[in-house]
Design a protein around this motif. Sequence first.
Motif, PDB file in Angstrom:
ATOM      1  N   ILE A 229    -101.252 -56.710  48.874  1.00 55.68           N
ATOM      2  CA  ILE A 229    -101.753 -57.351  47.645  1.00 55.68           C
ATOM      3  C   ILE A 229    -103.246 -57.124  47.483  1.00 55.68           C
ATOM      4  O   ILE A 229    -103.719 -56.790  46.392  1.00 55.68           O
ATOM      5  CB  ILE A 229    -101.416 -58.856  47.658  1.00 55.68           C
ATOM      6  CG1 ILE A 229     -99.909 -59.058  47.518  1.00 55.68           C
ATOM      7  CG2 ILE A 229    -102.172 -59.602  46.559  1.00 55.68           C
ATOM      8  CD1 ILE A 229     -99.438 -60.462  47.877  1.00 55.68           C
ATOM      9  N   THR A 230    -103.999 -57.308  48.559  1.00 53.90           N
ATOM     10  CA  THR A 230    -105.457 -57.138  48.501  1.00 53.90           C
ATOM     11  C   THR A 230    -105.814 -55.712  48.079  1.00 53.90           C
ATOM     12  O   THR A 230    -106.679 -55.509  47.215  1.00 53.90           O
ATOM     13  CB  THR A 230    -106.091 -57.477  49.866  1.00 53.90           C
ATOM     14  OG1 THR A 230    -105.782 -58.844  50.188  1.00 53.90           O
ATOM     15  CG2 THR A 230    -107.589 -57.277  49.858  1.00 53.90           C
ATOM     16  N   CYS A 231    -105.141 -54.732  48.651  1.00 47.59           N
ATOM     17  CA  CYS A 231    -105.425 -53.327  48.315  1.00 47.59           C
ATOM     18  C   CYS A 231    -105.020 -52.997  46.883  1.00 47.59           C
ATOM     19  O   CYS A 231    -105.752 -52.292  46.176  1.00 47.59           O
ATOM     20  CB  CYS A 231    -104.731 -52.399  49.307  1.00 47.59           C
ATOM     21  SG  CYS A 231    -105.432 -52.490  50.963  1.00 47.59           S
ATOM     22  N   ARG A 232    -103.885 -53.500  46.459  1.00 51.54           N
ATOM     23  CA  ARG A 232    -103.420 -53.217  45.096  1.00 51.54           C
ATOM     24  C   ARG A 232    -104.355 -53.856  44.066  1.00 51.54           C
ATOM     25  O   ARG A 232    -104.657 -53.247  43.034  1.00 51.54           O
ATOM     26  CB  ARG A 232    -101.982 -53.688  44.907  1.00 51.54           C
ATOM     27  CG  ARG A 232    -101.001 -52.842  45.734  1.00 51.54           C
ATOM     28  CD  ARG A 232     -99.556 -53.182  45.493  1.00 51.54           C
ATOM     29  NE  ARG A 232     -99.121 -52.882  44.150  1.00 51.54           N
ATOM     30  CZ  ARG A 232     -98.839 -51.663  43.684  1.00 51.54           C
ATOM     31  NH1 ARG A 232     -98.989 -50.620  44.466  1.00 51.54           N
ATOM     32  NH2 ARG A 232     -98.435 -51.485  42.444  1.00 51.54           N
ATOM     33  N   MET A 233    -104.824 -55.075  44.333  1.00 47.41           N
ATOM     34  CA  MET A 233    -105.747 -55.735  43.409  1.00 47.41           C
ATOM     35  C   MET A 233    -107.062 -54.949  43.317  1.00 47.41           C
ATOM     36  O   MET A 233    -107.595 -54.747  42.230  1.00 47.41           O
ATOM     37  CB  MET A 233    -106.013 -57.174  43.861  1.00 47.41           C
ATOM     38  CG  MET A 233    -104.838 -58.098  43.614  1.00 47.41           C
ATOM     39  SD  MET A 233    -105.028 -59.765  44.318  1.00 47.41           S
ATOM     40  CE  MET A 233    -106.619 -60.253  43.732  1.00 47.41           C
TER      41      MET A 233
ATOM     42  N   ALA B  12    -106.514 -51.673  41.356  1.00 49.83           N
ATOM     43  CA  ALA B  12    -106.387 -51.937  39.912  1.00 49.83           C
ATOM     44  C   ALA B  12    -107.753 -52.226  39.299  1.00 49.83           C
ATOM     45  O   ALA B  12    -108.078 -51.719  38.222  1.00 49.83           O
ATOM     46  CB  ALA B  12    -105.437 -53.107  39.672  1.00 49.83           C
ATOM     47  N   ARG B  13    -108.559 -53.018  39.986  1.00 47.44           N
ATOM     48  CA  ARG B  13    -109.889 -53.379  39.473  1.00 47.44           C
ATOM     49  C   ARG B  13    -110.808 -52.160  39.382  1.00 47.44           C
ATOM     50  O   ARG B  13    -111.597 -52.024  38.458  1.00 47.44           O
ATOM     51  CB  ARG B  13    -110.499 -54.457  40.368  1.00 47.44           C
ATOM     52  CG  ARG B  13    -111.766 -55.066  39.833  1.00 47.44           C
ATOM     53  CD  ARG B  13    -112.243 -56.309  40.595  1.00 47.44           C
ATOM     54  NE  ARG B  13    -112.322 -56.141  42.034  1.00 47.44           N
ATOM     55  CZ  ARG B  13    -111.520 -56.741  42.917  1.00 47.44           C
ATOM     56  NH1 ARG B  13    -110.556 -57.541  42.516  1.00 47.44           N
ATOM     57  NH2 ARG B  13    -111.667 -56.538  44.204  1.00 47.44           N
TER      58      ARG B  13
ATOM     59  N   LYS C 229     -98.533 -46.833  45.493  1.00 46.63           N
ATOM     60  CA  LYS C 229     -97.764 -47.655  46.416  1.00 46.63           C
ATOM     61  C   LYS C 229     -98.551 -47.853  47.697  1.00 46.63           C
ATOM     62  O   LYS C 229     -99.291 -46.968  48.117  1.00 46.63           O
ATOM     63  CB  LYS C 229     -96.430 -46.952  46.713  1.00 46.63           C
ATOM     64  CG  LYS C 229     -95.457 -47.722  47.545  1.00 46.63           C
ATOM     65  CD  LYS C 229     -94.148 -46.926  47.670  1.00 46.63           C
ATOM     66  CE  LYS C 229     -93.131 -47.663  48.490  1.00 46.63           C
ATOM     67  NZ  LYS C 229     -91.891 -46.888  48.630  1.00 46.63           N
ATOM     68  N   VAL C 230     -98.370 -49.031  48.311  1.00 44.49           N
ATOM     69  CA  VAL C 230     -98.946 -49.317  49.623  1.00 44.49           C
ATOM     70  C   VAL C 230     -97.790 -49.644  50.561  1.00 44.49           C
ATOM     71  O   VAL C 230     -96.950 -50.485  50.235  1.00 44.49           O
ATOM     72  CB  VAL C 230     -99.904 -50.532  49.579  1.00 44.49           C
ATOM     73  CG1 VAL C 230    -100.486 -50.809  50.961  1.00 44.49           C
ATOM     74  CG2 VAL C 230    -101.013 -50.318  48.569  1.00 44.49           C
TER      75      VAL C 230
ATOM     76  N   LYS D 130    -111.943 -46.160  51.549  1.00 43.35           N
ATOM     77  CA  LYS D 130    -112.425 -47.401  50.937  1.00 43.35           C
ATOM     78  C   LYS D 130    -111.308 -48.443  50.927  1.00 43.35           C
ATOM     79  O   LYS D 130    -111.549 -49.623  51.220  1.00 43.35           O
ATOM     80  CB  LYS D 130    -112.932 -47.139  49.512  1.00 43.35           C
ATOM     81  CG  LYS D 130    -113.510 -48.363  48.853  1.00 43.35           C
ATOM     82  CD  LYS D 130    -114.682 -48.941  49.644  1.00 43.35           C
ATOM     83  CE  LYS D 130    -115.218 -50.189  48.982  1.00 43.35           C
ATOM     84  NZ  LYS D 130    -116.233 -50.861  49.761  1.00 43.35           N
ATOM     85  N   LEU D 131    -110.088 -48.042  50.627  1.00 43.30           N
ATOM     86  CA  LEU D 131    -108.956 -48.971  50.653  1.00 43.30           C
ATOM     87  C   LEU D 131    -108.720 -49.515  52.066  1.00 43.30           C
ATOM     88  O   LEU D 131    -108.368 -50.685  52.237  1.00 43.30           O
ATOM     89  CB  LEU D 131    -107.689 -48.293  50.121  1.00 43.30           C
ATOM     90  CG  LEU D 131    -107.660 -48.087  48.606  1.00 43.30           C
ATOM     91  CD1 LEU D 131    -106.562 -47.084  48.232  1.00 43.30           C
ATOM     92  CD2 LEU D 131    -107.448 -49.418  47.888  1.00 43.30           C
TER      93      LEU D 131
END
Length: 98
Positions: free
Chosen positions: A10-14, A17-18, A25-26, A69-70
């Motif tokens: 969730i943290t990576c996807r948010m 997106a930002r 996909k993660v 970075k992710l």
Amino acid sequence: MGALGSCTSITCRMYAARKGLPLEKVVVRVRQAIGIKENADGTPASAYHQFIREIEFIGKDLTDADREKLLVIANKCPVHHILDSNKAIVVTTLKKSN
């Protein structure tokens, strides 16, 4: 383990997106190891709890810099911080996507 994996994803996807990163996909895999640390003389010192987390960032246009970075962001997820503050060890590796 489920909380760490979910929070990481969730943290990576948010973040992606930002920042407009092309993350599709993660995939997060978490396993654990429990053991005893030893003193230099081989006597038991203390127990440890270790979470081994493997993360795969999938996106055909993701660069190596994006993935790095992710990975930094993954290590900032709230569950990771809770585990750190309770002296659990979280080891993270980045799986290369094909």
